[in-house]
Design a protein around this motif. Structure first.
Motif, PDB file in Angstrom:
ATOM      1  N   GLU A   1     -22.274   2.893 -30.714  1.00 13.73           N
ATOM      2  CA  GLU A   1     -23.372   2.217 -30.028  1.00 13.73           C
ATOM      3  C   GLU A   1     -24.596   2.086 -30.932  1.00 13.73           C
ATOM      4  N   GLU A   2     -24.836   3.110 -31.739  1.00 17.04           N
ATOM      5  CA  GLU A   2     -25.983   3.074 -32.644  1.00 17.04           C
ATOM      6  C   GLU A   2     -25.784   2.026 -33.734  1.00 17.04           C
ATOM      7  N   VAL A   3     -24.557   1.910 -34.217  1.00 14.28           N
ATOM      8  CA  VAL A   3     -24.268   0.894 -35.226  1.00 14.28           C
ATOM      9  C   VAL A   3     -24.435  -0.493 -34.630  1.00 14.28           C
ATOM     10  N   MET A   4     -23.925  -0.694 -33.425  1.00 14.85           N
ATOM     11  CA  MET A   4     -24.025  -2.006 -32.789  1.00 14.85           C
ATOM     12  C   MET A   4     -25.472  -2.382 -32.502  1.00 14.85           C
ATOM     13  N   GLU A   5     -26.286  -1.377 -32.186  1.00 17.77           N
ATOM     14  CA  GLU A   5     -27.716  -1.628 -31.981  1.00 17.77           C
ATOM     15  C   GLU A   5     -28.348  -2.196 -33.252  1.00 17.77           C
ATOM     16  N   ALA A   6     -27.868  -1.699 -34.402  1.00 13.25           N
ATOM     17  CA  ALA A   6     -28.464  -2.111 -35.675  1.00 13.25           C
ATOM     18  C   ALA A   6     -27.920  -3.440 -36.192  1.00 13.25           C
ATOM     19  N   CYS A   7     -26.829  -3.906 -35.602  1.00 10.41           N
ATOM     20  CA  CYS A   7     -26.221  -5.150 -36.068  1.00 10.41           C
ATOM     21  C   CYS A   7     -27.107  -6.343 -35.744  1.00 10.41           C
ATOM     22  N   ASP A   8     -27.245  -7.253 -36.686  1.00 11.27           N
ATOM     23  CA  ASP A   8     -28.060  -8.441 -36.496  1.00 11.27           C
ATOM     24  C   ASP A   8     -27.534  -9.290 -35.360  1.00 11.27           C
ATOM     25  N   GLY A   9     -28.414  -9.640 -34.416  1.00 13.24           N
ATOM     26  CA  GLY A   9     -28.068 -10.601 -33.374  1.00 13.24           C
ATOM     27  C   GLY A   9     -27.243 -10.049 -32.244  1.00 13.24           C
ATOM     28  N   VAL A  10     -26.746  -8.838 -32.323  1.00 15.99           N
ATOM     29  CA  VAL A  10     -25.980  -8.262 -31.232  1.00 15.99           C
ATOM     30  C   VAL A  10     -26.491  -6.858 -30.954  1.00 15.99           C
ATOM     31  N   CYS A  11     -26.533  -6.493 -29.701  1.00 15.32           N
ATOM     32  CA  CYS A  11     -27.078  -5.184 -29.378  1.00 15.32           C
ATOM     33  C   CYS A  11     -26.632  -4.750 -27.989  1.00 15.32           C
ATOM     34  N   LEU A  12     -27.016  -3.551 -27.631  1.00 16.57           N
ATOM     35  CA  LEU A  12     -26.848  -3.011 -26.286  1.00 16.57           C
ATOM     36  C   LEU A  12     -25.429  -3.162 -25.756  1.00 16.57           C
ATOM     37  N   PRO A  13     -24.479  -2.452 -26.372  1.00 17.39           N
ATOM     38  CA  PRO A  13     -23.067  -2.592 -25.970  1.00 17.39           C
ATOM     39  C   PRO A  13     -22.806  -2.194 -24.525  1.00 17.39           C
ATOM     40  N   PHE A  14     -23.631  -1.288 -23.975  1.00 18.04           N
ATOM     41  CA  PHE A  14     -23.456  -0.903 -22.572  1.00 18.04           C
ATOM     42  C   PHE A  14     -24.474  -1.593 -21.675  1.00 18.04           C
ATOM     43  N   GLY A  15     -25.117  -2.625 -22.242  1.00 22.80           N
ATOM     44  CA  GLY A  15     -26.046  -3.409 -21.448  1.00 22.80           C
ATOM     45  C   GLY A  15     -27.390  -2.736 -21.274  1.00 22.80           C
ATOM     46  N   ILE A  16     -28.193  -3.308 -20.383  1.00 18.69           N
ATOM     47  CA  ILE A  16     -29.539  -2.787 -20.161  1.00 18.69           C
ATOM     48  C   ILE A  16     -29.974  -3.123 -18.733  1.00 18.69           C
ATOM     49  N   THR A  17     -30.737  -2.225 -18.143  1.00 18.44           N
ATOM     50  CA  THR A  17     -31.315  -2.448 -16.816  1.00 18.44           C
ATOM     51  C   THR A  17     -32.833  -2.449 -16.932  1.00 18.44           C
ATOM     52  N   PHE A  18     -33.455  -3.494 -16.423  1.00 14.79           N
ATOM     53  CA  PHE A  18     -34.911  -3.584 -16.383  1.00 14.79           C
ATOM     54  C   PHE A  18     -35.369  -3.266 -14.959  1.00 14.79           C
ATOM     55  N   SER A  19     -36.093  -2.178 -14.830  1.00 17.00           N
ATOM     56  CA  SER A  19     -36.594  -1.786 -13.505  1.00 17.00           C
ATOM     57  C   SER A  19     -38.099  -1.941 -13.389  1.00 17.00           C
ATOM     58  N   TRP A  20     -38.773  -2.204 -14.542  1.00 17.48           N
ATOM     59  CA  TRP A  20     -40.231  -2.321 -14.557  1.00 17.48           C
ATOM     60  C   TRP A  20     -40.630  -3.474 -15.460  1.00 17.48           C
ATOM     61  N   GLN A  21     -41.772  -4.052 -15.158  1.00 25.59           N
ATOM     62  CA  GLN A  21     -42.280  -5.138 -15.998  1.00 25.59           C
ATOM     63  C   GLN A  21     -42.514  -4.662 -17.422  1.00 25.59           C
ATOM     64  N   GLU A  22     -42.944  -3.442 -17.580  1.00 30.52           N
ATOM     65  CA  GLU A  22     -43.222  -2.890 -18.914  1.00 30.52           C
ATOM     66  C   GLU A  22     -41.964  -2.878 -19.783  1.00 30.52           C
ATOM     67  N   GLU A  23     -40.809  -2.613 -19.174  1.00 25.37           N
ATOM     68  CA  GLU A  23     -39.562  -2.597 -19.938  1.00 25.37           C
ATOM     69  C   GLU A  23     -39.229  -3.992 -20.465  1.00 25.37           C
ATOM     70  N   ILE A  24     -39.508  -4.996 -19.665  1.00 19.16           N
ATOM     71  CA  ILE A  24     -39.289  -6.370 -20.113  1.00 19.16           C
ATOM     72  C   ILE A  24     -40.288  -6.744 -21.206  1.00 19.16           C
TER      73      ILE A  24
END
Length: 504
Positions: free
Chosen positions: A312-335
């Protein structure tokens, strides 16, 4: 008859040069030399024998030189030179150009060079160079072009480099370079383009430079680079395109980056093993990124330096692709902080969930182009439109827009052309139109759910009409505003629109 035989075996002497009137193939069963006397008397016992059909074995405590074999030009079988504690060189094999079988040079503790093999062009089988504790170089392989089988170079305590194999272009089997304690560089293999088997480089504690692989494009099996404590980079593999197995990088404690492996075709990799490289922090080369994000093969990535500690850490660092397990935005600040926390993240590998009471806008998501999983926008009472998703073109899963009390427009999704899952627009109290979803290709929509949108009256957009004409799965349209109350009403509106377009 006697005169003919005498003529056939006669030699003509000019000065110090002896010219044989013919070359003779002999010894189909091969020959074994265990004493120096046997080697010295070879030409007496086998006059005119220049080509041995079978195997040649040389092992003996008193063998110091091979001068008596200087007439040999080819050996059809294997040449095995093993356990000769008094042998210093291979002088005497200077006329040998080809070996049909294997070449084995093992456990000759005082053999300092391969002098004598200067004319060798090809070996049909494998070459073994193991446990020759005084061997310093391979400089006598200057005419060797091809090896049909494996090339194994191991446990040669004083070997410094592989210089000498400068015109070798192919190894038919594996290339195994291991446990050569003083080997510091691989220079000398700079014309090698292909290896039919695996390439294994391990336990060479002084090895710091592999630039000699600068022409290597193809490895038939796996690539293994293990426990080379001084190896700092892999730049010598910069033209390598194909490996037919796993990529294994293990316990190389000075290695900081996988740069050099970027041009390997990810589809040729069948497994990824990268662990216990204590300084390795940069693993996001193109081949690794593509393998982790596109192909479903197994991987084992752990215990490297931060940045390459787990997949997951490697995929985060890959150009143009990230967040292999996705992401949840629960607050405006996170967006708002998305681009700060995930710079350059235009393609999210997992699901995206937007679900927060204070979320008012999605503006900071404007770099998103591709979501590989689902996009779920639900339970956002303060969200009125989807501004920020204008660049989103593809969703690999479903699109779900549910229970957004004040969402009145989907226009910002106008560039969305592909979803590979269900389309669910439900319980959005003030949404009045599906405009914005017009350009989705209906052929990939698996199910269609449009219900309980109290003000939704316009559903006859192109993507919905196309799906209703040729559905791929379930359809559930109910309890919306007049014009979109149920499936039949939407179908009627779609039919009318098609008729009007035809008349026009």
């Amino acid at each position: 008859m006697k005169r003919l035989l005498l003529f056939a075996t006669m030699t003509i002497n000019f000065s110090l040069i002896t010219i044989s009137l013919f070359s003779q193939s002999c010894l189909p069963e091969g020959i074994t030399f265990t004493t120096q006397a046997q080697i010295d008397s070879f030409q007496i016992c086998y006059p005119g024998c220049t080509e041995i059909e079978g195997n040649v074995e040389i092992y003996g405590d008193d063998i110091t030189n091979l001068n008596g074999l200087y007439v040999l030009t080819s050996i059809g079988g294997t040449l095995d030179i093993t356990w000769n504690p008094s042998l210093l060189s291979l002088n005497g094999l200077d006329s040998l150009t080809s070996i049909g079988g294997n070449l084995k040079i093992n456990h000759n503790i005082f053999l300092e060079s391969l002098a004598g093999l200067n004319s060798l062009i090809s070996v049909g089988g494998s070459i073994e160079l193991n446990y020759n504790s005084s061997l310093e170089s391979l400089s006598e392989f200057i005419h060797l072009i091809s090896i049909g089988g494996d090339l194994q170079i191991s446990n040669n305590e004083t070997l410094i480099n592989l210089a000498g194999m400068n015109i070798l272009t192919s190894v038919g089997g594996a290339l195994d370079i291991n446990n050569n304690q003083t080997l510091s560089e691989i220079s000398g293999l700079n014309f090698l383009t292909s290896i039919g088997g695996f390439l294994s480089i391990w336990d060479n504690l002084s090895l710091s430079d592999i630039s000699g692989f600068g022409s290597l494009t193809n490895i038939g099996e796996y690539l293994e680079i293990n426990n080379n404590d001084s190896l700092e980079n892999l730049s010598g593999f910069s033209v390598l395109n194909i490996i037919g197995g796993s990529l294994r990088i293990v316990e190389n404690n000075a290695l900081t980056s996988l740069s050099g492996l970027e041009n390997i075709y990810a589809e040729s990799i069948f497994g990824l093993i990268i662990y216990s490289n204590s300084s390795l922090s940069s693993c996001e080369v193109e081949s690794v990124c593509e393998y982790l994000t596109t192909f479903s093969g197994w991987n084992d990535i752990h215990d490297n330096a931060p940045g390459c500690n787990y997949p997951e850490e490697v995929m985060e660092a890959c150009d143009g692709v990230c967040l292999p397990f996705g992401i949840t935005f629960s607050w405006q600040e996170e967006i708002d902080n998305f681009q700060v926390n995930h710079p350059g993240c235009a393609e999210i590998l997992g699901d995206v969930v937007i679900n927060g009471g204070d979320i008012t806008n999605l503006d900071s998501l404007n770099i998103l182009t591709y979501i590989y999983g689902d996009l779920g926008i639900g339970g956002n009472p303060s969200l009125t439109n989807l501004s920020g998703l204008e660049n989103l073109t593809s969703i690999g899963g479903s699109l779900l827009i549910i229970e957004n009390d004040n969402l009145n427009s989907l226009e910002s999704l106008a560039n969305l052309t592909y979803i590979d899952g269900g389309l669910n627009i439900s319980k959005n109290d003030v949404l009045f139109s599906l405009s914005g979803l017009d350009n989705i290709d209906a052929a990939f929509i698996s199910d269609l759910y449009i219900y309980n949108n109290a003000l939704l009256s316009t559903c006859d957009i192109e993507s919905v009409c196309s799906y209703l004409a040729a559905p791929n799965g379930a359809i559930y349209i109910i309890d919306n505003a007049p014009g979109c109350i149920d499936q039949e009403e939407v179908e009627d509106a779609c039919f009318t629109e098609i008729e009007e377009l035809t008349l026009f």
